[in-house]
Scaffold this motif. Sequence first.
Motif, short mmCIF file in Angstrom:
data_model
loop_
_atom_site.label_atom_id
_atom_site.label_comp_id
_atom_site.label_asym_id
_atom_site.label_seq_id
_atom_site.Cartn_x
_atom_site.Cartn_y
_atom_site.Cartn_z
N HIS A 88 0.82 -1.20 0.00
CA HIS A 88 0.00 0.00 0.00
C HIS A 88 0.86 1.26 0.00
CE1 HIS A 88 -3.34 -2.70 0.90
NE2 HIS A 88 -4.15 -1.70 0.63
N SER A 89 0.18 2.37 -0.23
CA SER A 89 0.86 3.67 -0.23
C SER A 89 1.14 4.10 1.20
CB SER A 89 -0.02 4.72 -0.94
OG SER A 89 -1.28 4.83 -0.30
N ASN A 90 1.65 5.32 1.36
CA ASN A 90 2.17 5.75 2.66
C ASN A 90 1.11 5.77 3.75
OD1 ASN A 90 4.20 6.82 4.40
ND2 ASN A 90 3.22 8.81 4.21
N GLY A 91 -0.09 6.28 3.45
CA GLY A 91 -1.12 6.38 4.47
C GLY A 91 -1.57 5.02 5.00
N PRO A 92 -2.12 4.14 4.13
CA PRO A 92 -2.51 2.81 4.62
C PRO A 92 -1.33 1.99 5.14
CG PRO A 92 -3.53 3.29 2.50
CD PRO A 92 -2.52 4.36 2.74
N ARG A 93 -0.12 2.24 4.61
CA ARG A 93 1.04 1.47 5.05
C ARG A 93 1.28 1.67 6.54
NH1 ARG A 93 6.05 3.44 2.22
NH2 ARG A 93 5.09 2.38 0.44
N ARG A 94 1.13 2.93 7.02
CA ARG A 94 1.34 3.19 8.44
C ARG A 94 0.33 2.44 9.30
NH1 ARG A 94 -0.27 7.69 9.27
NH2 ARG A 94 -0.62 8.69 7.27
N HIS A 95 -0.92 2.42 8.82
CA HIS A 95 -1.96 1.73 9.58
C HIS A 95 -1.67 0.23 9.66
CE1 HIS A 95 -5.93 0.83 11.17
NE2 HIS A 95 -6.11 -0.05 10.20
N PHE A 96 -1.32 -0.39 8.54
CA PHE A 96 -1.01 -1.82 8.55
C PHE A 96 0.25 -2.12 9.35
CE2 PHE A 96 -3.74 -1.94 4.69
CZ PHE A 96 -4.60 -2.95 5.10
N HIS A 97 1.19 -1.18 9.36
CA HIS A 97 2.41 -1.42 10.13
C HIS A 97 2.14 -1.37 11.63
CE1 HIS A 97 6.78 -1.81 10.44
NE2 HIS A 97 6.70 -0.99 11.46
N TRP A 98 1.30 -0.43 12.07
CA TRP A 98 0.92 -0.41 13.48
C TRP A 98 0.27 -1.74 13.87
CZ3 TRP A 98 2.28 2.34 17.43
CH2 TRP A 98 2.65 3.68 17.28
N ARG A 99 -0.67 -2.21 13.05
CA ARG A 99 -1.35 -3.46 13.35
C ARG A 99 -0.38 -4.64 13.33
NH1 ARG A 99 -6.33 -3.95 9.44
NH2 ARG A 99 -6.67 -5.82 10.73
N LEU A 100 0.60 -4.60 12.41
CA LEU A 100 1.60 -5.66 12.35
C LEU A 100 2.43 -5.69 13.63
CD1 LEU A 100 3.26 -7.83 10.88
CD2 LEU A 100 4.58 -5.98 9.83
N MET A 101 2.84 -4.53 14.12
CA MET A 101 3.63 -4.49 15.34
C MET A 101 2.83 -4.99 16.53
SD MET A 101 6.60 -3.61 14.47
CE MET A 101 7.22 -3.52 16.15
N PHE A 102 1.56 -4.62 16.61
CA PHE A 102 0.72 -5.10 17.71
C PHE A 102 0.53 -6.62 17.64
CE2 PHE A 102 -1.46 -0.71 17.82
CZ PHE A 102 -0.47 -0.24 18.65
N GLU A 103 0.29 -7.13 16.43
CA GLU A 103 0.11 -8.57 16.27
C GLU A 103 1.39 -9.33 16.59
OE1 GLU A 103 -2.05 -11.21 16.44
OE2 GLU A 103 -3.19 -10.21 14.84
N SER A 104 2.52 -8.80 16.17
CA SER A 104 3.81 -9.45 16.46
C SER A 104 4.08 -9.47 17.95
CB SER A 104 4.94 -8.72 15.73
OG SER A 104 4.76 -8.75 14.33
N ALA A 105 3.74 -8.39 18.65
CA ALA A 105 3.91 -8.37 20.11
C ALA A 105 3.05 -9.43 20.77
CB ALA A 105 3.57 -6.98 20.65
N ASP A 106 1.79 -9.57 20.34
CA ASP A 106 0.91 -10.58 20.91
C ASP A 106 1.46 -11.99 20.67
OD1 ASP A 106 -0.80 -8.67 21.83
OD2 ASP A 106 -2.25 -8.87 20.20
N ILE A 107 1.94 -12.26 19.46
CA ILE A 107 2.44 -13.59 19.13
C ILE A 107 3.65 -13.95 20.00
CG2 ILE A 107 3.50 -15.01 17.33
CD1 ILE A 107 1.88 -13.43 15.30
N THR A 108 4.58 -13.03 20.11
CA THR A 108 5.80 -13.34 20.87
C THR A 108 5.50 -13.54 22.35
OG1 THR A 108 6.24 -10.95 21.03
CG2 THR A 108 7.34 -12.16 19.27
N MET A 109 4.58 -12.75 22.90
CA MET A 109 4.22 -12.94 24.31
C MET A 109 3.57 -14.31 24.53
SD MET A 109 2.72 -9.21 25.40
CE MET A 109 3.55 -7.71 24.90
N LEU A 110 2.64 -14.67 23.63
CA LEU A 110 1.96 -15.96 23.77
C LEU A 110 2.92 -17.13 23.58
CD1 LEU A 110 -1.33 -15.16 21.80
CD2 LEU A 110 -1.13 -15.50 24.27
N ARG A 111 3.75 -17.05 22.57
CA ARG A 111 4.67 -18.15 22.28
C ARG A 111 5.77 -18.28 23.34
NH1 ARG A 111 5.30 -21.93 20.75
NH2 ARG A 111 6.88 -22.01 19.11
N LEU A 112 6.21 -17.15 23.88
CA LEU A 112 7.21 -17.23 24.95
C LEU A 112 6.62 -17.91 26.18
CD1 LEU A 112 10.15 -16.31 25.66
CD2 LEU A 112 9.10 -14.35 26.80
#
Length: 559
Positions: free
Chosen positions: A165-189
């Motif tokens: 995506h372009s710059n605007g939607p990219r930021r939104h998807f990146h925020w969601r990606l970081m939140f999802e990655s944090a959840d995965i690592t906490m659960l898996r750890l």
Amino acid sequence: MAAKSDGAAVSVEDDNTPRSLSEPGNPAARPRCSAAGGKPYTLLDCCWVLCALLVFFSDGATDLWLAADYYLRGDYWWFGLTLVFVVVPSAVVQVLSFRWFVYDYSELSGGDGAASGSAAGRVGAPRRCCTVCMWVFQTVLHVLQLGQVWRYIHALYLGAQSRWHSNGPRRHFHWRLMFESADITMLRLLEAFLKSAPQLVLQLSIMIHGNTVLPLQGLSASASLVSLAWMIASYQKVLRDSRDDKLPMSYKAVITQMLWHFFTIGARTVAFALFASVFQLYFGIFIVSHWCVMTFWIIQGETDFCMSKWEEIIYNMVVGIIYIFCWFNVKEGPSRFRMTVYYSVTLAENVALTAAWYTYRGPHTSDSYALVVVCLVACSFALGTFFMLVYYCWLHPDGPVLGSQWGGCVDEGVVGSGGVAGVIDACLTPSQGSQTDMVITSPPRTLPRTKDTGEPVPGERDRDRDRDSCLPVFQVRPSPSSSPALLHRTSSSSRAQEGPVIRIDLPRKRYPAWDAHFIDRRLRKTILLLETTSAVSPRIQYRSSMMGSKEVLEYETTV
């Protein structure tokens, strides 16, 4: 618009006033790609997630396969223990994952329904149908113990969307990606130390007790060990990626850290299995005693991860379980001394456990076999220490530990004294000084109330005298209002940064703690909402010790 976050006032406003680039808690001012900036999603990131999925499936599949093999062989006791260490930890993690989904999706669906307004009559039925389908889908996934799999696939989707995506939607998807990655690592750890670590010790004990090694036993133990080392390294990478005041870890550093934990945990678990094969009762006493000592040590260090005192104690008890097997940094500041103490204790325990097994082993164990096992423990621990030194001497994101210590200056904040404002330059290490705008000073956990009474504070003269006698570590320059160059810089930067600002009435937690907007799911909701409604990425500001007395009092009145 205002929101409340665990007792901390959170306000959201459009900020068009000039602000210093070095303002604490302003990730938009960082030169590196933070979550707000939307770091490009690369092929290596995708491959890392795919490998994490492979590790997850291999760990669970080998354990279930081994349990079935025990059942077919008639070893019902080993079958029951192996199955318990698979099902119970997985169920605990699935319940936590589903609880997070319930909170996130119920808030999201409720918000969408409230925002639809007059269109609710036209699209209400299809939306309700989609909501029901999503609830059923997630329920089935979590009942089948596949909640983490869905989160991994969702992270891949968000990463691809943030790249395409372009710059605007990219930021939104990146925020969601970081939140999802944090959840995965906490659960898996959590799952790794509730399932993989006990499973590894159990299978090694069975192999040593029976003096035979089945192929499935070796495969299951290897998968559990890889899962442990992988999740510790992955957790550290995602934690660093989530913070704009820390440099990210390269994949070379992550792999080296994984090898470090692979060999040290391997030596630790083999020593546990050797001792448990001879002294079952004393092994349980040893584990409980070690956990109590480590938990007390962590609590005494006054960690700052959770929002309340009791949550912090529970978290410290969980970290005490991790400390049974490996080192895990939970306190800010230099960790060399604490790490040296921990590994010295670990080495002494490994030597004592292995020596006790070697002395009191059964007659069926030959001297040559016993000597090979002892050398295996020693070499594994030595290899883990070697990779730890490689990581800290060459691959640490902040630079080599043994590097030269010369100072560089960085703008840290604006202070006022007698109506005259100044910019403070703090001396930093070489790895920090080369990137001036990245530094974030974390204030204390509580700020004292300030009262402008005009009376000198007791001890203030002594502090002023000591400060005057010190070397010129700090320098005060003219305020931006009297410097046209700085005024032009801050004005132009503020025009580029106009947009919503999320002000959080909490001091920012220092590394290695997660930021509050990663832990508190209501703050996540606010950030994602502003990402979709604003053309500019929202900035996050935590309460800073550099604020003047007027602003401190203003924050205190919002609590």
